[in-house]
Each structure stands twice: as structure tokens, then as C-alpha cells.
Design an enzyme around this catalytic site. Structure first.
Site, PDB file in Angstrom:
ATOM      1  CE  LYS A  82      -3.847   1.800   2.855  1.00  0.00           C
ATOM      2  NZ  LYS A  82      -4.692   1.479   4.028  1.00  0.00           N
ATOM      3  CB  SER A 157      -8.099   3.269   3.078  1.00  0.00           C
ATOM      4  OG  SER A 157      -7.205   2.699   4.022  1.00  0.00           O
ATOM      5  CB  SER A 181      -8.010   0.222   5.828  1.00  0.00           C
ATOM      6  OG  SER A 181      -8.760   1.402   5.800  1.00  0.00           O
TER       7      SER A 181
HETATM    8  N1  GLN Z   1     -12.766   3.743   6.924  1.00  0.00           N
HETATM    9  C1  GLN Z   1     -12.100   4.021   8.151  1.00  0.00           C
HETATM   10  C2  GLN Z   1     -11.657   5.454   8.187  1.00  0.00           C
HETATM   11  O1  GLN Z   1     -11.827   6.099   7.225  1.00  0.00           O
HETATM   12  C3  GLN Z   1     -10.942   3.086   8.358  1.00  0.00           C
HETATM   13  C4  GLN Z   1      -9.775   3.395   7.519  1.00  0.00           C
HETATM   14  C5  GLN Z   1      -8.582   2.542   7.822  1.00  0.00           C
HETATM   15  O2  GLN Z   1      -8.682   1.486   8.422  1.00  0.00           O
HETATM   16  N2  GLN Z   1      -7.429   3.053   7.446  1.00  0.00           N
HETATM   17  O3  GLN Z   1     -11.142   5.936   9.137  1.00  0.00           O
END
Ligand code: GLN
Length: 479
Positions: A82, A157, A181
Site C-alpha cells: 500500500k 482504504s 482498511s
Molecule cells: N474507513 C475508516 C476510516 O476512514 C478506516 C480506515 C482505515 O482502516 N485506514 O477511518
């Protein structure tokens, strides 16, 4: 090697072929690059492909394997990271304009460990800007599409990592999980994904979002590959004081896949209002399979679950607002230097460099931390977090692990949730609880709904990864 054959191989199968000298790391790297060239126009899983670097790393692996010096089960295997995991002299944008052109001067510990294991890092995958989002629609460089249905999001994400694995570009990719994510893309793309116990994997060189929640985890097409990937990256790191001391267990595939004596809890709050009926039915069928494998199933309750999402969306932005203060137009990436003075430069750089969701989080987080509101929001959210954690402590006195859905729905369509932040946040309602409590969660494909993947989330006590792998492996073999 032909692209479809490459795409069908797991990392374990690749390692066996390498060991028997039926293929070489260079052939695998070439196949990975060809597969990416062929498919990424439609998917957009990658932000950067490092073809030269991949071929160079593969060539070194060729030579090691020729000398009989294979370093690990990942030696010569193509993987992706990532784009918020630092790679020395390779772009690390976090999906943000503010880091466009930034080349980290060092490798993250995870990157370093993967190099040490011999893995071939082919490139960096797409993400919601600074890992804030659930769909990759908030990437400043355009969204990733779900390989299972390109009209739908891959989850976020770490959507680029999920899509790269699901489309056969790489057998293993790494993501980060602050509130779901890794697990959401695993669920939406139909692959395996692990959020390890907080402290199991070093965060050194992971661009910080919510430091008390962030953990790096692998995505793969098989449970065994996911476990191999965890083994390569886990363990204490002097550069990250939150990493846990002690040895890292290696996951061995059990010869026997029965689960007799295992107690599995099904928390009723995870099947409540808002959970799609098809998703719930799919998860219930998986739980029934666990029962048929010998596990006993218990109805349990985690009563504070309903408050976890609200607490998370105070704590994560609060930490983000502090962590993102460093992007000031001076040290990294984008800089608007035409202004009158320092403060104009800082504010213009931040206004131009951050996208709308990141700005929203910074504002919410700054508000929650400001004097006068700190006790009402931040302190209260921390109290809720303690209650969420205590719920898990209580329930793990009577069961060994929990089985739940990962998300209330299957992958949604592009644009469906971008205009209403709250509807996007709701995608995380079943995943943020684990980050609040620091617990491990493993997502494995369950039955599909309308030909779209659904992920079963297995939740373990702290450092329960070996048990999660064992149970998921048993389910996978049954499928
Ligand atoms: N969707 C969650 C957020 O926006 C989790 C994102 C993540 O785990 N990086 O904070």
C-alpha cells in the site's frame, strides 16, 4: 509464463515451483508485470509500478536460488505494498497530492523485512487519501475498481491491495488497517485479509493515521499465504516502541482440520439493524460450517458495540489531526511558496494538498481536541473505547473466538456514498471495534450474494492469530 496460469498460483504454489526449479523469480516478476500491464487499465490497483526494481530484485533471487540460498518461503515471490508504507527512493504518496514527488529516505520495517525475506516488491497500491475512507474513492489519483465487478468499489482504504490480489496481479499485498482498511477490501474483493493484534507488526515507516489504532496486515488469496506473509513481517522492532516483545509463532498447516472443542461466539449486535439480509444469511451458513467441523456455537453479547463507531470517529480524526500537522509545505512534497509569509505558505500548501475528506477529518479532530470540547468528545470517546475493550475481555472468558460479518453490505457502487460522509462511515461499523480493542481479525470469503463476495470476520483474543488461521484454514479446506 502465461498470465492466467500466473494469476491462478498462490504464493505457496509459486514457492514450490521455485524450489523444484520449474520456474525462476525473474519469470515470476515478468509474469507479474505483464499481468499488471494487461489488467491495471481497468482496475487501477497500482499508483506506481517499479518494473526495473522488481526485475533487479528478481534477478538477485535467481542467483540466490541458484546457489541454494533461498531465504524464506517468500524468496522470489512478487508482492505489493500500500502506498502509505515507506519505500526508500520509491514514491510514497499516501494517495495525496501533498506527498506527490516525495521519495522517502528510508524503508519501513515491513519493507525491510520483506526485502530480507527475498520478496520482490513490484509496486505501490492505491488507497483513500492517508487511508481515510472505505472505498478508495478518496484517492487523489482516481479510484480503484473492484475486479469482481468494475462498477463497484473494492472497499478501502487498502482497495488497491485488495484488487491487486483479487485480479491475480500479485499473490500477496500489504495494507494498513486503522478501522477496517484491510478487512473491508478483503470482504468486497473476495480475498483473505488479516488485521493483526496491535503491536504484532511494526508501524515504523507506515505513514501515521491514527497511531493507537494503525496496524499493517497482509491480503492474499489463501489462508496459508496470509499466514506466511504475517510471519515475514511480524515481531518486535526497536524502532516502534508499541511492538510486542517475544517470539512470533510460525503458522503450520494442521494435518487435521476438525474443530472439536472450539467455542465460537456469535455476537448478536453484529447481526442487528442495517445488516443486509443476504449478508447475514451468508455468514450464518459459514457459522453452520464451523459447527459441522465440530465447533460449538454460542450466542454472546458485546453491548457497547453500538457506541464504537462514534468513538472511533472522534479518536481516529483526533490522532490524524495531530499526525497530519507535519505536512506544512516545508518538509515534504507539495509546497505553495508564492505567498507573503510563512503562514500563508503553510495554509496554502495544506489547502491545495489535502482532499476534502482529509480536511474534514482534520477539522473534526482539531475540534474534538480543543479546549472546552476535549472532555466532552475526546475523553468521552476514550471512555467508550475502554468499555468496548472490556466487552471483548468478558466474552473471551467464555468463548475462544468470534464469528461475524465484516460489513453490513456487499461492495457498493461508485458515488453511492461519497456525498454523505456518515453513510461512508457506516461501512466500518463492524470493523472499528477490533481496532479500538487492539484485537486481531481475519476475513475469509464466505458464500457470495448476487455473485458478489461476502467476508466472514473471525475475531480472536490478543495474539490469537494462530487460532484464527487454523479455523480459517479448516473452513477453506471444506469449501
Ligand atoms: N474507513 C475508516 C476510516 O476512514 C478506516 C480506515 C482505515 O482502516 N485506514 O477511518
Amino acid at each position: 509464463m502465461n498470465s492466467d496460469r500466473y494469476a491462478a498460483l498462490s504464493a505457496t504454489e509459486m514457492a514450490d515451483l521455485l524450489a523444484s526449479r520449474a520456474i525462476t523469480p525473474t519469470e515470476l516478476a515478468e509474469a507479474a508485470l505483464a499481468r499488471i500491464a494487461e489488467t491495471d487499465g481497468a482496475i487501477h490497483a497500482f499508483l506506481h509500478v517499479d518494473a526495473d526494481g522488481a526485475l533487479r530484485q528478481a534477478h538477485e533471487a535467481d542467483e540466490r536460488i541458484d546457489r541454494g540460498e533461498c531465504r524464506s518461503r517468500l524468496d522470489g515471490i512478487p508482492v505489493a505494498l500500500k502506498d502509505n508504507i515507506s519505500t526508500r527512493d520509491q514514491p510514497t504518496t499516501c494517495g495525496s497530492r501533498i506527498l506527490e514527488g516525495y521519495l522517502p529516505p528510508y524503508d519501513a520495517t515491513v519493507t525491510r523485512r520483506l526485502h530480507a525475506a527475498g520478496a520482490v516488491i513490484v509496486g505501490k497500491t492505491n488507497l483513500d487519501e492517508f487511508a481515510m475512507g472505505s472505498s478508495t474513492e478518496f484517492s487523489a489519483f482516481g479510484p480503484t475498481r473492484n475486479p469482481r465487478d468494475v462498477s463497484r468499489v473494492p472497499g478501502g482504504s487498502s482497495g488497491g491491495s485488495g484488487a491487486a490480489v483479487a485480479s491475480g496481479q500479485v499473490p500477496i499485498a500489504f495494507g494498513s488497517d486503522t478501522g477496517g482498511s484491510v478487512r473491508l477490501p478483503a470482504s468486497f474483493c473476495g480475498v483473505v485479509g488479516l488485521k493483526p493484534t496491535y503491536g504484532r507488526v511494526s508501524r515504523y515507516g507506515l505513514v501515521a493515521y491514527g497511531s493507537s489504532l494503525d496496524q499493517i496486515g497482509p491480503l492474499a488469496r489463501t489462508v496459508e499465504d496470509c499466514a506466511t506473509a504475517l510471519t515475514a513481517i511480524a515481531g518486535h522492532d526497536p524502532h516502534d516502541a508499541t511492538t510486542l516483545p517475544g517470539p512470533v509463532p510460525t503458522f503450520e498447516r494442521a494435518s487435521e482440520s476438525r474443530l472439536d472443542g472450539l467455542r465460537i461466539g456469535v455476537p448478536r449486535e453484529y447481526f442487528g439493524e442495517g445488516i443486509d439480509a443476504g449478508v447475514a444469511a451468508s455468514i450464518e451458513r459459514s457459522i453452520d460450517r464451523l459447527h459441522r467441523l465440530g465447533a460449538s456455537i454460542h450466542d454472546v453479547s458485546l453491548p457497547h458495540t453500538r457506541y464504537a463507531l462514534a468513538a472511533y470517529y472522534v479518536i481516529a480524526p483526533a490522532e490524524a489531526s495531530a499526525n497530519l500537522a507535519r505536512y506544512d509545505g516545508v518538509k515534504y512534497g507539495l509546497s505553495q511558496r508564492g505567498g507573503r509569509d510563512l503562514w500563508t505558505m503553510v495554509s496554502e500548501s495544506r489547502a491545495a494538498g489535502f482532499g476534502p475528506e482529509v480536511l474534514r477529518r482534520i477539522m473534526i479532530g482539531t475540534y474534538a481536541l480543543s479546549s472546552g470540547y476535549y472532555d466532552a468528545y475526546y475523553v468521552k470517546a476514550q471512555k467508550v473505547r475502554s468499555l468496548v475493550r472490556a466487552d471483548f475481555d468478558t466474552v473471551f472468558e467464555s468463548v475462544d473466538l468470534l464469528a461475524t460479518p465484516t460489513c453490513p453490505t456487499v461492495a457498493f457502487r461508485f458515488g453511492e456514498r461519497t456525498s454523505d460522509p456518515y453513510s461512508m462511515y457506516l461501512a466500518d461499523v463492524l470493523t472499528v471495534t477490533l481496532n479500538c480493542a487492539g484485537l486481531p481479525g481475519l476475513v475469509v470469503p464466505a458464500d457470495e450474494v448476487d455473485r458478489l463476495p461476502v467476508g466472514l470476520q473471525l475475531i480472536g483474543p490478543a495474539l490469537g492469530e494462530p487460532l484464527l488461521f487454523r479455523v480459517a484454514d479448516a473452513l477453506e479446506r471444506m469449501a
